[in-house]
Design an enzyme around this catalytic site. Sequence first.
Site, short mmCIF file in Angstrom:
data_model
loop_
_atom_site.label_atom_id
_atom_site.label_comp_id
_atom_site.label_asym_id
_atom_site.label_seq_id
_atom_site.Cartn_x
_atom_site.Cartn_y
_atom_site.Cartn_z
N ASP A 299 0.79 -1.23 0.10
CA ASP A 299 0.01 0.12 -0.24
C ASP A 299 0.82 1.19 0.01
O ASP A 299 2.10 1.33 0.27
CB ASP A 299 -0.64 -0.11 1.16
CG ASP A 299 -1.77 -1.00 1.27
OD1 ASP A 299 -2.09 -1.90 0.25
OD2 ASP A 299 -2.86 -0.78 2.20
N ASP A 300 -0.01 2.20 -0.39
CA ASP A 300 0.76 3.96 -0.28
C ASP A 300 1.78 4.12 -1.41
O ASP A 300 2.33 5.26 -1.24
CB ASP A 300 1.19 3.99 1.15
CG ASP A 300 0.32 3.88 2.32
OD1 ASP A 300 -1.03 3.33 1.83
OD2 ASP A 300 0.41 3.74 3.46
N HIS A 349 -5.93 3.10 -3.80
CA HIS A 349 -5.95 3.11 -2.49
C HIS A 349 -6.20 4.57 -2.41
O HIS A 349 -5.80 5.11 -1.45
CB HIS A 349 -4.43 2.77 -2.24
CG HIS A 349 -4.19 2.71 -0.56
ND1 HIS A 349 -5.06 1.85 0.10
CD2 HIS A 349 -3.50 3.19 0.21
CE1 HIS A 349 -4.63 2.14 1.41
NE2 HIS A 349 -3.60 2.80 1.52
N HIS A 353 -4.85 9.53 0.44
CA HIS A 353 -4.83 8.63 1.48
C HIS A 353 -5.87 9.29 2.56
O HIS A 353 -5.70 9.34 3.85
CB HIS A 353 -3.49 8.53 2.16
CG HIS A 353 -3.33 7.35 2.95
ND1 HIS A 353 -3.48 7.08 4.19
CD2 HIS A 353 -2.98 6.01 2.50
CE1 HIS A 353 -3.19 5.90 4.69
NE2 HIS A 353 -2.98 5.27 3.61
N TYR A 390 -6.72 3.38 5.80
CA TYR A 390 -6.74 2.69 6.97
C TYR A 390 -7.85 1.51 7.02
O TYR A 390 -8.54 1.17 8.16
CB TYR A 390 -7.47 3.84 7.93
CG TYR A 390 -6.46 5.03 7.73
CD1 TYR A 390 -5.39 5.14 8.31
CD2 TYR A 390 -7.18 6.18 6.86
CE1 TYR A 390 -4.46 6.41 8.09
CE2 TYR A 390 -6.38 7.55 6.65
CZ TYR A 390 -5.17 7.59 7.29
OH TYR A 390 -4.54 8.63 6.90
N HIS A 439 3.95 -2.23 3.15
CA HIS A 439 3.93 -0.82 2.52
C HIS A 439 5.38 -0.82 1.86
O HIS A 439 6.27 -0.87 2.44
CB HIS A 439 3.86 0.13 3.81
CG HIS A 439 2.35 0.20 4.33
ND1 HIS A 439 2.19 -0.70 5.41
CD2 HIS A 439 1.34 0.79 4.00
CE1 HIS A 439 0.75 -0.62 5.83
NE2 HIS A 439 0.15 0.25 5.08
NI NI Z 1 -2.50 3.28 3.47
#
Ligand code: NI
Length: 485
Positions: A299-300, A349, A353, A390, A439
């Site tokens: 993620d991210d 995603h 964020h 989240y 991540h």
């Molecule tokens: Ni995230």
Amino acid sequence: MRNTLLIFSFLAITFGCKNTVENNAPDEITLTEHVDLQQLTDSIQIKKLQVGSEGSKEKNLFHASFAKTFYSFVNENEENFVQSYLNEFKEATKDINANAPSGIDFVQHFEIIDKNTRFLSFLIERNTSLGNNYNHQYFTHVYDVKNEKLIVFSDLFPRENFKKIVNTIQAKAEKNIKEKISQNLTEKDKKVMWENNIETFQQGTVANDENYNAFSWDESGNLKIYFNKYQISSGDLGALEVTLSPDEYSDLLSPDYQSLLHIQPKKEEYETEQTTITQVLPTDDIDCGEVPCVALTFDDGPSNYTPQLLDILKENEAKATFFVLGKSAKIQQNTIQRIHAEGHQIGNHSWDHKDLKKLSRSGIEHQIFDTNKVIKDITGVEPTILRPPYGSYNDLVKSTAKLPIILWDLDPLDWKDRNSKTVAERMSKGKPNGILLAHDIHKSTVDAMPTVIKNLKAKGYHLVTIDQLFSGKTLKSGQVYNQRK
Ligand code: NI
């Protein structure tokens, strides 16, 4: 992808001409066995067994290279195959006259015909010289690594079709032989030659697995059958090959082996369901309903560390899913392209964020749809799955995004504990059918991945994308998934 290993052929030629006379004690032949290992691909090593060597006084030489893989049943079979050849060699050395001008040469090498997650196939070539005569043979070993099974030629066809394919091969082989019979002969002599050959031909082509133990194919599905010297004709015509194009045999093939031979399955009609359902189809041979799979998700990103992660995944033959931010994707288009090109999946995603639960419908729309558009513009493919930041969502998020929501069943807390050893330990506890969260914006996470992949693979897990994990199932929009069920 063909890796030919001709290393030992040259040695064979050198030693074929050796002309020294040893002392006359035929039973005193020393066999110095030497085993050597060399990396061929990420997952396959070449093992070499050698008896006798250049410069030694031994004039009988045995050189065999064979494959060492991840699969013990494959290794065992390859070892036994070499062992039987070695036994033949040892027998032959007992018989040879010590005063013979030339020694015995046994040479085996192999090439990978093809490999994927379901099948591993080798073509093995042996050159055997007993001093005065010389034999050249091919053998094919096809392993179904998923079902731990050695596949023989007749397995590829349903029983009634095996006879049919053999008829086709016979017709082609007969034509080849007739073409090879000397053109200088009269028609009558050619006919006599063929008639003299018929018995050998019939024995050598009758429908059994011994006659059809050597075959290979290419990416386009052209199938080649090898007949050894003397198998279907007198030796002076040499070895013969028959090639079948896909349209000459694909209808006879068992559906289960279409993928082995690169034959495209006949198009099936898929039921068209309501537009809110995402149909997930298997993207390659892995069926996670049959074998244990784990989905790695990152993620991210993308981040500066993502290219390094892609290298690691490539080296270790693992696939993953990247839940990227639209904002970062737009800046790092090359990395997004690379993720896509290397067979990984890209999921949504959000744009930057935000906690989607705290946004209005139009806020959610921006976060989801603008991200999907950026990714589609770069890769041509629009993401079909969402991981809300989240893991936070509500009914409005579900109904607005209209995408399946993919969470996880194992969180290694890699954002908190930036220690690759700790992360590796936690992620290595992944369970079959599970989804691992990580991540790719943390160097410690990326550094942990070689160990994680090694440990998970050691448990027999296949590392797959989300689509692969759910192969054969449907992911429904607005539904939440944290593992394959
Ligand atoms: Ni995230």
